[in-house]
Enzyme design. Structure first.
Site, PDB file in Angstrom:
ATOM      1  N   GLY B 477      39.725  23.920   0.166  1.00 14.91           N
ATOM      2  CA  GLY B 477      39.265  25.180  -0.385  1.00 14.91           C
ATOM      3  C   GLY B 477      40.278  25.740  -1.366  1.00 14.91           C
ATOM      4  N   GLN B 478      41.454  25.130  -1.402  1.00 15.73           N
ATOM      5  CA  GLN B 478      42.511  25.639  -2.280  1.00 15.73           C
ATOM      6  C   GLN B 478      42.367  25.118  -3.695  1.00 15.73           C
ATOM      7  OE1 GLN B 478      42.534  22.761  -0.955  1.00 15.73           O
ATOM      8  NE2 GLN B 478      44.535  21.951  -0.491  1.00 15.73           N
ATOM      9  N   ARG B 519      51.117  17.505  -0.167  1.00 16.86           N
ATOM     10  CA  ARG B 519      51.230  16.181  -0.764  1.00 16.86           C
ATOM     11  C   ARG B 519      50.168  15.870  -1.799  1.00 16.86           C
ATOM     12  NH1 ARG B 519      48.073  12.451   1.418  1.00 16.86           N
ATOM     13  NH2 ARG B 519      49.500  10.724   1.206  1.00 16.86           N
ATOM     14  N   THR B 521      48.847  17.265  -4.690  1.00 18.78           N
ATOM     15  CA  THR B 521      49.033  17.289  -6.137  1.00 18.78           C
ATOM     16  C   THR B 521      49.934  16.137  -6.572  1.00 18.78           C
ATOM     17  OG1 THR B 521      48.682  19.646  -6.266  1.00 18.78           O
ATOM     18  CG2 THR B 521      49.872  18.654  -8.087  1.00 18.78           C
ATOM     19  N   ALA B 709      54.178  17.727 -12.056  1.00 13.62           N
ATOM     20  CA  ALA B 709      53.786  18.658 -10.989  1.00 13.62           C
ATOM     21  C   ALA B 709      54.234  18.192  -9.609  1.00 13.62           C
ATOM     22  CB  ALA B 709      52.273  18.827 -10.993  1.00 13.62           C
ATOM     23  N   LYS B 710      54.529  19.139  -8.750  1.00 16.12           N
ATOM     24  CA  LYS B 710      54.772  18.866  -7.331  1.00 16.12           C
ATOM     25  C   LYS B 710      54.028  19.917  -6.504  1.00 16.12           C
ATOM     26  CE  LYS B 710      59.349  20.925  -8.157  1.00 16.12           C
ATOM     27  NZ  LYS B 710      60.804  20.787  -8.154  1.00 16.12           N
ATOM     28  N   GLY B 711      54.247  19.937  -5.190  1.00 20.18           N
ATOM     29  CA  GLY B 711      53.434  20.785  -4.309  1.00 20.18           C
ATOM     30  C   GLY B 711      53.719  22.271  -4.454  1.00 20.18           C
ATOM     31  N   GLU B 714      52.837  25.443   0.133  1.00 16.61           N
ATOM     32  CA  GLU B 714      53.681  25.951   1.213  1.00 16.61           C
ATOM     33  C   GLU B 714      54.854  26.792   0.723  1.00 16.61           C
ATOM     34  OE1 GLU B 714      53.054  23.148   4.834  1.00 16.61           O
ATOM     35  OE2 GLU B 714      53.112  21.908   3.050  1.00 16.61           O
TER      36      GLU B 714
END
Ligand code: FES
Ligand code: FES
Lengths: 160, 756
Positions: B477-478, B519, B521, B709-711, B714
């Site tokens: 959903g994100q 993890r 992206t 890009a990274k996460g 969180e």
């Protein structure tokens, strides 16, 4: 438990159904296929089940179906569909006011009810108007922006 | 940066379907003739089961099947420890534990059937407090686990004793966090359909359709993973809570026994008392410092509450133990952790995977240190932050890092120096930072196929020029799959409106571990990028043949293949595909970098790391203790923003969710019984609580990330709790919140303590 034969219209469709006295409007609507009305807390706390009952936003889990006999009910799909979106829906898309989408049908209903009453709501008005709709994903900011933008769009004649 | 798509604001690709109420969530799934599945749950925190009598329930007309320990095999399962059973066997261990389940023609019949099941219990003494559980002679939650300790470790790294012996100053603190639920609005549910060939289809709001087969369904049901086809229904929020989902097992077992489709929907109350909420933890910290504010070493002792079963808690405890040491240059550390069984709901992961708790404790401690050393808390952090190129004492390799920029932004925007100089009159500012993984190799070993933490993708173009992306990674959903669509659209020169990313399905999609550990992206994004590049090459080769122009003289833009030199020579992508036989595909796989940690938990667990700094301004009513968050200001380093609108949504949602955790949430167990059972006693932030949020991104352009890009999911939540607590400390002239949540009573106590 006694059952009742009731009739109401949903998004302009006439529905007749038999309901038990303790069946909520939420359960009855979902049972006959209006699953866009979401079931979560069933206690009036989350607003995911909001519908317009004769134009007034209510939590369908707090109304017995039998009480809605003869009423006109509008769900999110009566406000707008993919091919014919209401400004509130258009702006929720544009401004990013939707993530998982589970709260969204209720948000659209509450926002529509708010804008029907108040064509130019302030941020506080919007906060108050959506106070009964929990959203766990967005942090609300983009929803506020969407509702403001929808109000402007409507006043500029971009639909109702 | 010349990208046309990446970095700009886009709506999520399924937004129109969602705003019009057309999305099919699990409870909306039509499954003709499906039976209603329901569970009988333990009313006791701890009891021996003497007898389960299901005969009256079985005789009730409309009941298809009743399952309990009487008619199911003893097949323990669990991600970290195999300490859980489908149905309780000798004992129940928490209020909510599954004792039996029924499948019946409708909900009323299922409910009545549950009421007809007779269970004889011998109630046992409850051990709800982890410190009581560690006492000699405490009742045992699992008879075979002496001392109630599920996991334990003790690590020493660097010259830790010297660090303390030679320090100019040392500080010590203790912090306690609470049991909090993910509180997604969609209650959890799954459906299953047994087929005559013995295979089972399962649907549900799941974070990982592939892994649920291997850690739960297959071992418990004595089948192979391939016997299950698991399809995701879009989750109505998950936040970590929909990874370990026992409803899938209930639905599958009932369906197999009944030989009929079964839907197993949990009520919100069941969800609150029987899923896997965020782990409560007790953290003692000591740190050693040089006069100039350089960190010399730290000692951490953790007692973590496992609850009745382990789920992912051992891994969460490790994350709590080690994570913050990698955010600052830490020369030496000593870490001890104990994970303790109790008769409380099993704890688990929620967005942050322990890092919310760890960051709250360490970042609160840091402000106490700054105070003690007479330094500004922002300066203290800026002096000690890790940097690109560093290898931390635990072996983490920092490939990109913009945390200092994020902090400077917050300091600037909040007018930090001026506001810090005011403080102590009921108004104050605070900030906190964090580091987070983008994927974690450890999961791959425990849950995945091997140690590669793999992801793969297929990109499929059809004769209408429409594109489907198949990825085993899931959207919660994100907007994760929207990120994939935007990446592929960028690579392929095809407008994003033509992309579809169906929900994950083990029936035809390539393997992916699923959505956790931030993890998607990085790992899923790289796999999809490679697949899109492959599809693009294949499209150009096919176009070269159809257009009789060499492939290297062609390009794709706006969904058309064009000759670079002669733009009027062009062919629609759909036509190219049609001429090539109707479908063109590309494949990509990507294996994460990093290592599996050794026994001493040394190594580089992730390919790369993300960072953020959150700042908060609060007002504290000194008479009543009521705290109001006036504004939040934050900076994030997600490497590179792919979809700006989606990234902003992650930040705003994470901040409000974190603030909600810090200030109002709590399942409030009392002797193992939870008080939070609905959204009026489990409060989460409403529109009235949402503070204004100002924020920006600091793009460190990660060398391993797709487009850098990274996460982000969180780092968007981890620091806000500490930022608020530090602002309260500043506003009150020293009231330190050592136990969450930040209730008025706790604030008043802390004010009183600070005045003494
Ligand atoms: S389901 Fe009706 S208010 Fe929550
Ligand atoms: S968008 Fe997920 S709950 Fe609102």
């Amino acid at each position: 438990m006694s059952t009742y034969e009731i009739k109401f219209s949903v998004n302009g469709n006439d529905e007749s159904l038999a309901v038990r006295g303790d069946e909520t409007l939420l359960r009855a609507l979902r049972r006959v296929g209006y699953v866009e009305v979401k079931l979560s807390c069933e206690g009036g706390d989350c607003g995911a089940c909001a519908v317009l009952l004769d134009g007034v936003a209510v939590n369908a889990c707090l109304v017995f179906a039998a009480q809605a006999d003869g009423a006109e009910i509008t769900t999110v799909r009566g406000i707008g569909t993919e091919d014919d979106l209401h400004p509130v829906q258009e702006q929720l898309i544009e401004k990013g006011g939707v993530q998982c989408g589970f709260c969204t049908p209720g948000i659209v209903v509450s926002a529509k009810a708010l804008l029907d009453e108040n064509a130019a709501p302030s941020r506080e008005d919007i906060q108050r108007g959506l106070a009964g709709n929990l959203c766990r994903c967005t942090g609300y900011k983009k929803i506020f922006e969407a509702v403001s933008a929808a109000a402007r769009q409507i006043s500029e004649g971009g639909g109702s | 940066m010349s990208e046309r798509v990446v970095g700009r604001p886009h709506p999520i690709i399924d937004a129109a379907e969602k705003v019009s109420g057309a999305t099919v969530f699990i409870d909306d799934l039509e499954l003709p003739d499906a039976l209603t599945g329901m569970a009988l749950r333990s009313p006791h925190p701890h009891a021996r089961i003497l007898r389960v009598d299901t005969s009256a329930a079985e005789r009730l007309p409309g009941v298809a099947v009743v399952l309990s320990k009487n008619n199911t095999p003893d097949a323990p399962f669990g991600i970290n420890h195999k300490d859980e059973a489908a149905f309780c066997r000798e004992k129940v261990r928490y209020v909510g534990d599954e004792v039996a389940a029924v499948a019946a023609v409708d909900e009323a019949t299922a409910r009545e059937a549950l009421s007809l099941i007779r269970v004889e219990y011998e109630v046992l003494p409850t051990v709800a407090d982890p410190f009581a559980a560690l006492e000699p002679g405490a009742p045992l939650v699992h008879d075979s686990v002496a001392g109630n300790v599920a996991n334990e470790f003790h690590i020493r790294r660097g010259a830790i004793d010297e660090a303390f012996d030679e320090a100019d100053a040392t500080f010590a603190d203790e912090f306690h966090t609470h049991l909090a639920h993910q509180a997604y609005i969609e209650p959890t549910g799954c459906a299953a359909q047994w087929h005559p060939d013995g295979k089972i289809s399962v649907w549900g709001c799941l974070q990982s359709v592939f892994l649920i087969r291997t850690f739960m369904l297959a071992p418990v049901m004595g089948m192979s993973a391939d016997d299950f086809r698991v399809t995701q229904t879009k989750p109505g929020g998950a936040f970590g809570g929909k990874l370990d989902v026992k409803a899938a097992l209930m639905a599958a077992m009932l369906s197999r026994a009944a030989e009929k489709p079964v839907k197993f929907m949990m009520s919100l109350e069941e969800d609150l008392i029987a899923m896997r909420p965020r782990m409560p933890v007790h953290i003692s910290l000591e740190s050693a410092w040089k006069r100039d504010g350089a960190l010399a070493g730290k000692r951490v002792r953790i007692v973590a509450e496992n609850g009745a079963y382990s789920s992912l808690s051992p891994a969460i405890m490790s994350s709590i133990a080690l994570r913050t040491d990698n955010l600052y240059k830490t020369p030496a550390a000593e870490i001890q952790g104990r994970l303790v069984y109790t008769n409380v709901i099993p704890s688990g992961q929620m967005r942050g995977f322990g890092n919310v708790q760890a960051t709250y404790a360490w970042e609160s401690h840091l402000d106490n240190v700054a105070d003690g050393l007479g330094l500004d808390p922002a300066d203290l952090r800026l002096k000690n932050y890790t940097e690109k190129g560093d290898v931390s004492l635990h072996g983490w390799k920092i490939a990109s890092c913009a945390v200092a920029d994020a902090t400077r932004y917050v300091v600037d925007k909040m007018d930090w120096k001026a506001r810090r100089a005011r403080g102590g009159k009921g108004r104050g500012v605070g900030l906190a930072s964090c580091i987070h993984v983008s994927g974690n190799k450890g999961f791959s070993v425990e849950l995945g196929p091997d140690d590669t933490d793999p992801s793969s993708g297929v990109v499929r173009v059809d004769e209408e020029g429409k594109v489907e992306i198949w990825s085993g990674e899931s959207d919660l959903g994100q907007g994760a799959t929207s990120v994939m669509a935007y990446i592929a659209s960028e690579v392929m020169g095809i407008p994003v409106e033509r992309f579809k990313v169906p929900p994950t399905d083990t029936g035809y999609m390539p393997f992916g571990m699923g959505a956790f550990a931030s993890r998607i992206t990085l790992i899923g994004g790289n796999a999809v990028k490679l697949a899109a590049e492959d599809a693009r090459r294949n499209l150009l080769d096919a176009a070269a043949e159809a257009m009789e122009i060499p492939a290297d003289e062609l390009e794709i833009a706006e969904g058309e293949v064009r000759a670079k030199a002669l733009p009027e020579r062009k062919m629609a992508v759909g036509e190219v595909v049609g001429r090539a036989g109707g479908v063109i595909e590309g494949e990509g796989k990507w294996l994460a970098g990093g290592d599996v940690l050794d026994k001493e938990k040394f190594g580089n667990p992730s390919t790369t790391y993300s960072f953020s700094t959150h700042g908060a301004e609060v007002e504290v009513d000194m008479e009543t203790g009521v705290v109001t968050v006036l504004q939040v200001c934050c900076g994030h380093d997600p490497g590179r923003v792919i979809n700006r609108l989606g990234a902003e949504g992650q930040v705003e949602g994470g901040v409000v969710q974190g603030m909600s955790y810090a200030m109002m949430e709590g399942l409030a167990p009392l002797e193992g019984r939870l008080r939070g059972r609905n959204f009026h006693d489990y409060l989460i932030a409403t529109s009235m609580d949402a503070p204004p949020i100002e924020h920006d991104f600091f793009e460190s352009m990660d060398p391993y990330g797709p487009y850098g890009a990274k996460g982000l999911a969180e780092v968007a939540i981890n620091p806000i709790t500490a930022a608020i607590c530090n602002a309260v400390y500043h506003a009150t002239g020293g009231a330190r919140i050592r136990t969450l949540p930040v209730t008025p009573e706790r604030v008043l106590e802390a004010i009183e303590e600070a005045g003494r």
